[in-house]
Design a protein around this motif. Structure first.
Motif, PDB file in Angstrom:
ATOM      1  N   PHE A  78      20.296 -17.984  24.782  1.00 38.22           N
ATOM      2  CA  PHE A  78      20.388 -16.284  25.163  1.00 38.22           C
ATOM      3  C   PHE A  78      21.076 -16.953  26.586  1.00 38.22           C
ATOM      4  CE2 PHE A  78      19.059 -12.789  27.812  1.00 38.22           C
ATOM      5  CZ  PHE A  78      20.170 -11.682  27.054  1.00 38.22           C
ATOM      6  N   ASP A  79      22.223 -15.984  27.149  1.00 39.83           N
ATOM      7  CA  ASP A  79      23.070 -15.934  27.985  1.00 39.83           C
ATOM      8  C   ASP A  79      23.461 -14.623  28.547  1.00 39.83           C
ATOM      9  OD1 ASP A  79      23.845 -16.370  30.496  1.00 39.83           O
ATOM     10  OD2 ASP A  79      25.983 -16.976  29.655  1.00 39.83           O
ATOM     11  N   LEU A  80      22.034 -14.047  30.040  1.00 41.87           N
ATOM     12  CA  LEU A  80      21.310 -12.778  30.497  1.00 41.87           C
ATOM     13  C   LEU A  80      23.351 -12.348  31.169  1.00 41.87           C
ATOM     14  CD1 LEU A  80      20.305 -10.477  31.151  1.00 41.87           C
ATOM     15  CD2 LEU A  80      19.330 -11.631  33.098  1.00 41.87           C
ATOM     16  N   PHE A  81      24.206 -12.913  31.174  1.00 47.76           N
ATOM     17  CA  PHE A  81      25.273 -12.843  31.996  1.00 47.76           C
ATOM     18  C   PHE A  81      26.945 -13.312  30.745  1.00 47.76           C
ATOM     19  CE2 PHE A  81      22.132 -14.221  34.974  1.00 47.76           C
ATOM     20  CZ  PHE A  81      21.749 -13.055  35.845  1.00 47.76           C
ATOM     21  N   ALA A  82      26.453 -12.873  29.800  1.00 54.54           N
ATOM     22  CA  ALA A  82      27.808 -13.471  29.074  1.00 54.54           C
ATOM     23  C   ALA A  82      28.620 -12.260  28.881  1.00 54.54           C
ATOM     24  CB  ALA A  82      27.566 -14.116  27.572  1.00 54.54           C
ATOM     25  N   GLN A  83      27.298 -11.355  29.130  1.00 56.84           N
ATOM     26  CA  GLN A  83      28.342  -9.602  29.214  1.00 56.84           C
ATOM     27  C   GLN A  83      27.790  -8.898  29.847  1.00 56.84           C
ATOM     28  OE1 GLN A  83      25.428 -11.252  25.907  1.00 56.84           O
ATOM     29  NE2 GLN A  83      24.411 -10.448  27.828  1.00 56.84           N
ATOM     30  N   LYS A  84      28.424  -7.753  30.216  1.00 56.59           N
ATOM     31  CA  LYS A  84      27.936  -7.036  31.338  1.00 56.59           C
ATOM     32  C   LYS A  84      26.920  -5.780  30.626  1.00 56.59           C
ATOM     33  CE  LYS A  84      30.337  -3.923  35.257  1.00 56.59           C
ATOM     34  NZ  LYS A  84      31.768  -3.965  35.597  1.00 56.59           N
ATOM     35  N   VAL A  85      27.291  -5.291  29.881  1.00 54.21           N
ATOM     36  CA  VAL A  85      26.010  -4.131  28.973  1.00 54.21           C
ATOM     37  C   VAL A  85      25.252  -4.672  28.042  1.00 54.21           C
ATOM     38  CG1 VAL A  85      25.592  -2.015  28.486  1.00 54.21           C
ATOM     39  CG2 VAL A  85      28.157  -2.359  29.899  1.00 54.21           C
ATOM     40  N   LEU A  86      23.890  -4.927  28.607  1.00 54.77           N
ATOM     41  CA  LEU A  86      22.558  -5.591  27.365  1.00 54.77           C
ATOM     42  C   LEU A  86      22.003  -4.085  27.164  1.00 54.77           C
ATOM     43  CD1 LEU A  86      22.092  -8.259  26.276  1.00 54.77           C
ATOM     44  CD2 LEU A  86      20.135  -7.953  27.726  1.00 54.77           C
ATOM     45  N   VAL A  87      22.426  -4.353  25.525  1.00 56.43           N
ATOM     46  CA  VAL A  87      21.341  -2.546  25.011  1.00 56.43           C
ATOM     47  C   VAL A  87      19.500  -3.097  24.635  1.00 56.43           C
ATOM     48  CG1 VAL A  87      21.056  -1.196  23.366  1.00 56.43           C
ATOM     49  CG2 VAL A  87      23.536  -1.781  24.386  1.00 56.43           C
ATOM     50  N   VAL A  88      19.398  -2.834  25.013  1.00 56.79           N
ATOM     51  CA  VAL A  88      17.474  -3.289  24.655  1.00 56.79           C
ATOM     52  C   VAL A  88      17.094  -2.311  23.705  1.00 56.79           C
ATOM     53  CG1 VAL A  88      15.906  -3.605  25.214  1.00 56.79           C
ATOM     54  CG2 VAL A  88      17.563  -4.774  26.715  1.00 56.79           C
ATOM     55  N   VAL A  89      16.797  -2.790  22.502  1.00 57.35           N
ATOM     56  CA  VAL A  89      16.478  -1.756  20.900  1.00 57.35           C
ATOM     57  C   VAL A  89      15.496  -2.768  20.320  1.00 57.35           C
ATOM     58  CG1 VAL A  89      18.883  -1.405  20.649  1.00 57.35           C
ATOM     59  CG2 VAL A  89      18.149  -3.394  19.441  1.00 57.35           C
ATOM     60  N   GLY A  90      14.677  -1.046  20.033  1.00 55.97           N
ATOM     61  CA  GLY A  90      12.949  -2.030  19.205  1.00 55.97           C
ATOM     62  C   GLY A  90      12.083  -0.857  19.085  1.00 55.97           C
ATOM     63  N   LYS A  91      11.186  -0.619  18.331  1.00 58.51           N
ATOM     64  CA  LYS A  91      10.585   0.446  18.169  1.00 58.51           C
ATOM     65  C   LYS A  91      10.179   0.699  19.195  1.00 58.51           C
ATOM     66  CE  LYS A  91       8.332   1.236  14.419  1.00 58.51           C
ATOM     67  NZ  LYS A  91       8.311   2.430  13.471  1.00 58.51           N
ATOM     68  N   GLY A  92       9.186   2.194  19.157  1.00 60.21           N
ATOM     69  CA  GLY A  92       8.220   2.240  20.161  1.00 60.21           C
ATOM     70  C   GLY A  92       6.999   1.336  20.564  1.00 60.21           C
ATOM     71  N   GLY A  93       6.651   1.141  21.585  1.00 62.71           N
ATOM     72  CA  GLY A  93       5.554   0.545  21.694  1.00 62.71           C
ATOM     73  C   GLY A  93       5.360  -0.882  21.577  1.00 62.71           C
ATOM     74  N   THR A  94       6.753  -1.164  21.639  1.00 61.68           N
ATOM     75  CA  THR A  94       7.220  -3.014  21.219  1.00 61.68           C
ATOM     76  C   THR A  94       7.533  -3.826  22.982  1.00 61.68           C
ATOM     77  OG1 THR A  94       9.454  -2.603  21.124  1.00 61.68           O
ATOM     78  CG2 THR A  94       8.273  -3.225  19.042  1.00 61.68           C
ATOM     79  N   GLY A  95       7.359  -2.903  23.772  1.00 58.67           N
ATOM     80  CA  GLY A  95       7.575  -3.217  24.998  1.00 58.67           C
ATOM     81  C   GLY A  95       9.061  -2.925  25.855  1.00 58.67           C
ATOM     82  N   ARG A  96      10.064  -2.230  25.028  1.00 57.69           N
ATOM     83  CA  ARG A  96      11.092  -2.182  25.625  1.00 57.69           C
ATOM     84  C   ARG A  96      11.788  -1.804  27.305  1.00 57.69           C
ATOM     85  NH1 ARG A  96      12.085   1.381  22.144  1.00 57.69           N
ATOM     86  NH2 ARG A  96      12.350   3.012  24.188  1.00 57.69           N
ATOM     87  N   THR A  97      10.831  -1.352  27.612  1.00 58.35           N
ATOM     88  CA  THR A  97      10.338  -0.858  28.984  1.00 58.35           C
ATOM     89  C   THR A  97      10.279  -2.005  29.658  1.00 58.35           C
ATOM     90  OG1 THR A  97      10.471   1.371  28.486  1.00 58.35           O
ATOM     91  CG2 THR A  97      10.567   0.425  30.513  1.00 58.35           C
TER      92      THR A  97
END
Lengths: 300, 359
Positions: free
Chosen positions: A14-33
């Motif tokens: 994974f390259d954090l800077f390969a894109q300008k927008v990173l959408v973080v998805v995951g069910k509630g309670g998985t620690g997305r935030t």
């Protein structure tokens, strides 16, 4: 240090800077935030300006005094209401409940509120407001369904002023250098299986390939765990023995589901350890960011 | 059996955010009540696949099915299909078959269950209302739909009725109004603006929807009031289900802070996935314990104590004797015997917060 299960070696890192927008998805309670916050830390560390956007209002976000880090929220229902206000319904809407009108509109056109959220993000992406935008997506299935169905997205705005917006959002979703989708899950059967299901739908219907897989709440690996059988000098009722046995079972189960997710995603999973604390502190975030950074850097 | 709610309740409502093990808890409560001789139906929405299989309700079915893996008990389960529940309700309240057809074909109606928040909750209540008068059961255990906050379940009837009663559209479609009092300039302007902003289709769908529903709001409203009445009876118990993380505790506290509005009380709290207690032998140094083994125990003790500190915030809602801690099992729940395992923990008096914290 978290487990470092041997999960193949040729998987894309994974390259954090390969894109300008990173959408973080995951069910509630998985620690997305938490993951969003850790990634923001990695961004500001490199001197980048990072904007974290929460998709649900009232998200508890551990903010710190840092001119490089900004935090805001875009709750779909609220975004729709402000959109209606900005577009001429403001003065008129006062007599009517604007939320009532918004719920009629979002039921008539499912996904419209999420589309407007993406449009706002796109606007930010095109502006020079931040170098990295991390969107902590709403946990609802709606949002994923929206980005998974570009056609549905186009249909939402077949006519009217939203047409241009939706075309531009589609362009952004289509371009992996502009937007990436990162999954967050915990290494347990139901969350892992549901994440795999969602990922497959996403790939199939939109062509979006997830750029990262985060495994949250990973238990620490205790080197002696494998030797637990040899602890015959301890009573089997001893807390040391019981704790070691418990940890080994949990940890093996986590490794199993982590491997299952890694295989299905075709990604090297990034582990975020479980910190045994009441509430994460800034120091904990720094610690987690260091651990994530090591994994992102390795085997490049 | 130390859980008195299993003896005295006719309805047990399990509330909580998504992912905290609400369905498992509902199933376990239902199992223990049936074991004690009650005639139980567990009403659930969208359970995880393994759990649905364990209860033998892998298929959506709007009628209760006896759980045949527990033939010795009178334990039933139903997996609610919100769409067909809504359809049945429309058929019940509609004045003519034409009205039913018109509603079924309307876009907004078709989107309602999935897109208007509160609709699934309302349908769960509707099912509850229906089953409450079913002579086969003397206890209903309801697993509420996954929501960001449990309060949405209680808000649901108000939201749906509010939606159906939307004033603007009623003003537009009511024939008497348009004859005697022409649609106001402001309303016409509003409609034009809506068309401009989100398309004319929305306006025509909405008008059609509210026309089709005309005259049915009263039925829904009455029904909502009856459900409200059922919920406020003493024989209805509310169980708040949580995990151990800060956010689920925050949500639970928010929920409790709003309960007064509904004149309801939480009867007990069940917190799932708590790290078990292993005892404390850290200071016993008779035996040389390897560093990693010692650190492992220390880690788990720290983890449990952090969890308990979070959970102790819930004592403002119910006393520590009404707060049950369920330890994290090393595996997902996938069989009836595992549901029973959880059930036995629930009725064990040692599982209360009060009794599980070592002095």
């Amino acid at each position: 240090m978290p487990n470092s299960a041997n999960l193949g070696h040729k998987k894309k890192v994974f390259d954090l800077f390969a894109q300008k927008v990173l959408v973080v998805v995951g069910k509630g309670g998985t620690g997305r935030t938490t993951v969003a916050r850790v990634l923001a830390e990695l961004g500001t560390k490199t001197g980048r300006r990072v904007a974290v956007i929460a998709g649900t209002s009232g998200t508890h976000f551990l903010a710190k005094e840092d001119p490089l880090l900004s935090f805001s929220s875009l709750e779909p229902g609220q975004v729709l209401i402000s959109y209606l206000y900005e577009h001429g319904l403001g003065q008129l809407g006062k007599r009517l409940s604007s939320t009532g009108l918004a719920s009629i509109i979002s039921t008539a056109i499912p996904g419209i509120a999420d589309l407007l959220v993406l449009a706002k993000i796109k606007q930010m992406e095109r502006s020079d407001a931040a170098d990295l935008i991390i969107f902590d997506a709403p946990a609802s299935g709606h949002f994923l369904r929206l980005i998974a169905t570009p056609k549905g997205l186009a249909d939402i705005a077949a006519a009217g002023p939203l047409r241009k917006q939706s075309r531009e959002v589609l362009e952004m979703l289509d371009d992996p250098t502009r937007l990436g989708v990162a999954f967050v899950t915990i290494a347990e059967e139901t969350p892992v299986k549901e994440s795999i299901e969602t990922m497959k739908q996403l790939k199939k219907s939109s062509g979006i390939v997830p750029c990262a897989l985060f495994i949250n709440s990973v238990l620490p690996s205790i080197p002696g765990n494998e030797k637990v059988q040899d602890l015959s000098f301890l009573e089997s009722t001893s807390p040391y023995y019981q704790a070691a046995k418990y940890m080994r079972t949990r940890s093996q189960s986590q490794k199993h589901y982590e491997a299952m997710a890694a295989k299905a995603f075709g990604l090297k999973p990034i582990e975020v350890p479980l910190v045994p604390t009441v509430e994460l502190s800034e120091d904990d975030i720094t610690y987690l960011a260091d651990i994530v950074e090591l994994q992102i850097r390795s085997k490049k | 059996m130390s859980l008195d709610i299993l003896e005295r309740s006719k309805v047990i409502v399990c509330l909580g955010t998504g992912g905290v093990g609400k369905t498992t808890t509902a199933a376990a409560l239902g199992y223990m009540a049936a074991k004690a001789g009650r005639h139980v139906c567990v009403v659930t929405i969208d359970p995880a696949k393994r759990l649905a299989d364990a209860m033998g309700i892998a298929e959506l079915a709007n009628t209760p099915k006896k759980i045949d893996t527990a033939p010795e008990f009178d334990l039933w389960a139903v997996m609610l299909d919100p769409n067909s529940t809504f359809d049945e309700l429309v058929q019940k309240f509609a004045t003519s078959p034409e009205q039913v057809e018109k509603i079924f074909h309307n876009t907004i109606y078709q989107n309602l269950t999935e897109n208007l928040s509160g609709t699934q909750e309302y349908m769960a209540m509707e099912k509850l209302h229906e089953l409450a008068s079913d002579p086969r059961f003397d206890l209903l255990v309801v697993d509420t739909p996954p929501a960001r906050n449990a309060i949405e379940f209680l808000n649901a009837p108000k939201r749906l009725v509010g939606f159906l009663e939307n004033r603007m559209f009623r003003l537009l479609i009511s024939p008497s109004q348009s004859v005697f009092r022409p649609v106001t300039v402001a309303t016409r302007l509003l409609l034009r603006t809506i068309s401009k902003v989100v398309g004319t289709q929305v306006v025509s769908d909405a008008v059609e929807f509210f026309q089709a529903f005309e005259g049915m709001e009263a039925g829904f409203k009455k029904r909502a009031a009856e459900v409200q009445d059922l919920l406020s009876q003493d024989s209805t118990s509310f169980v708040l289900v949580t995990g151990t993380h800060k956010d689920t505790i925050d949500e639970a506290l928010y929920f409790a802070s709003r309960l007064d509005e509904y004149e309801l009380d939480v009867d007990m709290i069940i917190s799932n996935r708590v790290t078990p207690e292993f005892g404390n032998e850290l200071e016993d140094s008779r035996i040389e314990v390897p560093k990693d083994i010692r650190e492992n125990l220390e880690y788990l003790i720290r983890l449990r104590s952090a969890e308990l500190e979070q959970l102790s915030r819930l004592s403002v809602i119910v006393g520590k004797d009404k707060h049950i801690l369920v330890p994290l099992l090393p595996h997902d729940i996938g069989s009836l015997s595992e549901i029973q395992e959880i059930g036995e923990v629930l009725v064990d008096s040692r599982s209360t917060f009060e009794n599980s914290v070592s002095p």
